[in-house]
Design a protein around this motif. Structure first.
Motif, short mmCIF file in Angstrom:
data_model
loop_
_atom_site.label_atom_id
_atom_site.label_comp_id
_atom_site.label_asym_id
_atom_site.label_seq_id
_atom_site.Cartn_x
_atom_site.Cartn_y
_atom_site.Cartn_z
N ALA A 136 -0.46 13.52 7.41
CA ALA A 136 -1.33 12.87 6.42
C ALA A 136 -1.01 11.38 6.30
N VAL A 137 0.29 11.05 6.32
CA VAL A 137 0.68 9.63 6.27
C VAL A 137 0.12 8.88 7.48
N TRP A 138 0.23 9.51 8.65
CA TRP A 138 -0.29 8.89 9.88
C TRP A 138 -1.81 8.73 9.80
N GLY A 139 -2.48 9.72 9.23
CA GLY A 139 -3.92 9.63 9.05
C GLY A 139 -4.32 8.49 8.13
N MET A 140 -3.61 8.33 7.02
CA MET A 140 -3.89 7.22 6.09
C MET A 140 -3.61 5.87 6.75
N TYR A 141 -2.56 5.86 7.55
CA TYR A 141 -2.20 4.62 8.25
C TYR A 141 -3.31 4.19 9.20
N ARG A 157 -6.45 5.15 9.14
CA ARG A 157 -7.64 4.84 8.34
C ARG A 157 -7.57 3.44 7.76
N ASN A 158 -6.39 3.02 7.28
CA ASN A 158 -6.24 1.69 6.69
C ASN A 158 -6.39 0.59 7.73
N LEU A 159 -5.87 0.81 8.92
CA LEU A 159 -6.02 -0.20 9.97
C LEU A 159 -7.49 -0.36 10.36
N LYS A 160 -8.23 0.76 10.43
CA LYS A 160 -9.66 0.67 10.73
C LYS A 160 -10.40 -0.06 9.61
N LEU A 161 -10.00 0.23 8.38
CA LEU A 161 -10.63 -0.44 7.23
C LEU A 161 -10.41 -1.94 7.29
N ILE A 162 -9.18 -2.36 7.59
CA ILE A 162 -8.88 -3.79 7.67
C ILE A 162 -9.61 -4.46 8.82
N SER A 163 -9.76 -3.73 9.93
CA SER A 163 -10.49 -4.30 11.07
C SER A 163 -11.94 -4.58 10.72
N TRP A 194 1.20 10.48 -3.41
CA TRP A 194 1.98 9.33 -2.93
C TRP A 194 1.91 9.16 -1.42
N ILE A 195 1.38 10.17 -0.72
CA ILE A 195 1.19 10.05 0.73
C ILE A 195 0.28 8.87 1.04
N ALA A 196 -0.76 8.69 0.23
CA ALA A 196 -1.68 7.56 0.42
C ALA A 196 -0.94 6.24 0.26
N GLY A 197 -0.01 6.19 -0.69
CA GLY A 197 0.76 4.98 -0.90
C GLY A 197 1.63 4.64 0.29
N PHE A 198 2.26 5.65 0.89
CA PHE A 198 3.09 5.41 2.07
C PHE A 198 2.23 4.97 3.26
N GLY A 199 1.02 5.52 3.35
CA GLY A 199 0.11 5.05 4.39
C GLY A 199 -0.26 3.60 4.20
N ASN A 200 -0.46 3.20 2.93
CA ASN A 200 -0.74 1.79 2.62
C ASN A 200 0.43 0.89 3.01
N ILE A 201 1.64 1.35 2.72
CA ILE A 201 2.84 0.55 3.01
C ILE A 201 2.98 0.34 4.52
N LEU A 202 2.82 1.41 5.30
CA LEU A 202 2.94 1.28 6.75
C LEU A 202 1.89 0.33 7.31
#
Length: 369
Positions: free
Chosen positions: A6-11, A13-19, A210-218
């Motif tokens: 799940a952390v990897w998935g959020m990570y 997803r966030n990179l795609k969002l920023i792109s 908090w998994i979403a938060g760790f994905g944000n941090i990564l």
């Protein structure tokens, strides 16, 4: 395993969002570059070499040794002076306009009087006092060469070569891009979830929030590392910052827990301010204040007393105080106390992530959700 997936998935997803939302990463790329250029213009990017006028009215041959002492005076970086004017009236005019730091005039009767006349723009400023001390250093060299000194001053510096002022500022800008990039990226991602109604899916997951938060941090760490590369290249190519590969690696590794803490702080700011258009100016202004008032522009040890007190209690100032010596190879590495304290702070802020997301879950969602 599900948690890490799940952390990897959020990570991802966030990179795609920023792109797709590139305006979210403009600040960590542009701000350090702007600060480097502005401070280089302010400092002149000329090392220790300051423009002066040198007018010789004496015909005596002995004056040449004095002129040589003045022209050959230098620091561990550059000569002290750049003689740009040798005509009296033109030099006086430039001094009055503030375009020359100093006018050194050797009068006709120098051989008899041993007097040198100087004119400055403002005798009370620290810069003018500095340039006068440089002239005194040159005159002492002249007296020493003539065996007229009872005591011979000798300056022993810690290093054979000093760091250029603009190089120090450039290094601080690289550090700024790392910690500010992590803070503002994590804050933008947290706020973007709130503003664009993407939080519901996160809150509906059976896994801990908090998994979403760790994905944000990564994701914030990855973006901050990428955003620092233009600053490193500019610092190296345009601002004389010397790269020591092993030292740079130590700095980047040690910055990881710092960036984690800053990413958590950024999310706390986003939790409080909600909107990323509001939180971005707050983080940017705070970062600029930290840069100029807590050791980024000049070292903490030479700041005014009030700024030193601020830096003592403003924890981010340690980034400049601890990391710049390692970055510029003045220190071999970080002390055990520095590593321990950095890890403790990082762990402390990581522990705030579950509480932050649990509190966010209890708040009402915006935009009608």
């Amino acid at each position: 395993m599900r948690i890490w997936y799940a952390v990897w998935g959020m990570y991802k997803r966030n990179l795609k969002l920023i792109s797709r939302q590139r305006q979210l990463v403009i600040a960590p790329i542009v701000l350090p570059v702007i600060l480097m250029f502005l401070t280089a213009v302010i400092m002149g990017a000329g090392g220790d070499q300051w423009p002066v006028g040198l007018v010789n009215e004496s015909k005596d041959s002995s004056v040449q040794t004095l002129i040589s002492s003045i022209e050959n005076s230098h620091s561990n970086i550059t000569p002290y002076y750049n003689v740009v004017e040798t005509e009296l009236e033109k030099a006086r005019e430039k001094v009055r306009d503030g375009r020359l730091q100093l006018l050194i005039r050797i009068p006709e009767d120098y051989a008899e009087t041993k007097e040198v006349i100087i004119e400055t723009f403002n005798i009370n400023s620290d810069m003018m006092k500095n340039v006068r001390l440089r002239l005194e250093h040159s005159l002492l060299d002249e007296l020493n060469s003539d065996k007229e000194l009872l005591f011979v001053p000798k300056l022993n510096t810690e290093k054979a070569e000093d760091v250029w002022r603009v190089s120090y500022i450039a290094g601080s800008s690289v550090l700024l891009s790392l910690f500010m990039g992590a803070a503002i990226t994590a804050a933008n991602l947290f706020a973007f979830e709130n503003e664009n109604r993407t939080r519901k899916e996160i809150f509906l997951t059976p896994l801990p929030l908090w998994i979403a938060g760790f994905g944000n941090i990564l994701a914030a760490l990855t973006i901050a590392l990428i955003c620092s590369l233009p600053s490193v290249l500019l610092a190296t190519l345009a601002f004389r910052m010397q790269i020591f590969p092993l030292q740079l690696l130590k700095v980047y590794l040690m910055m990881i827990p710092v960036m984690i803490a800053c990413a958590c702080i950024g999310m706390l700011v986003a939790y409080w301010l909600k909107q990323y258009r509001v939180l971005q100016p707050v983080i940017i202004v705070t970062s600029i204040a930290t840069f100029f008032g807590a050791g980024g522009f000049i070292g903490v040890g030479v700041l005014p007393h009030s700024s030193q007190v601020f830096a003592k209690y403003w924890i981010i100032s340690r980034v400049f105080d601890w990391f710049n010596p390692v970055l510029h190879n003045f220190a071999a590495g970080f002390t055990l106390a520095q590593i321990t304290n950095t890890l403790i702070v990082s762990i402390f802020f990581l522990l705030t992530v579950p509480f932050m997301y649990n509190a966010a879950e209890k708040n009402k969602m915006s935009n009608g959700q």
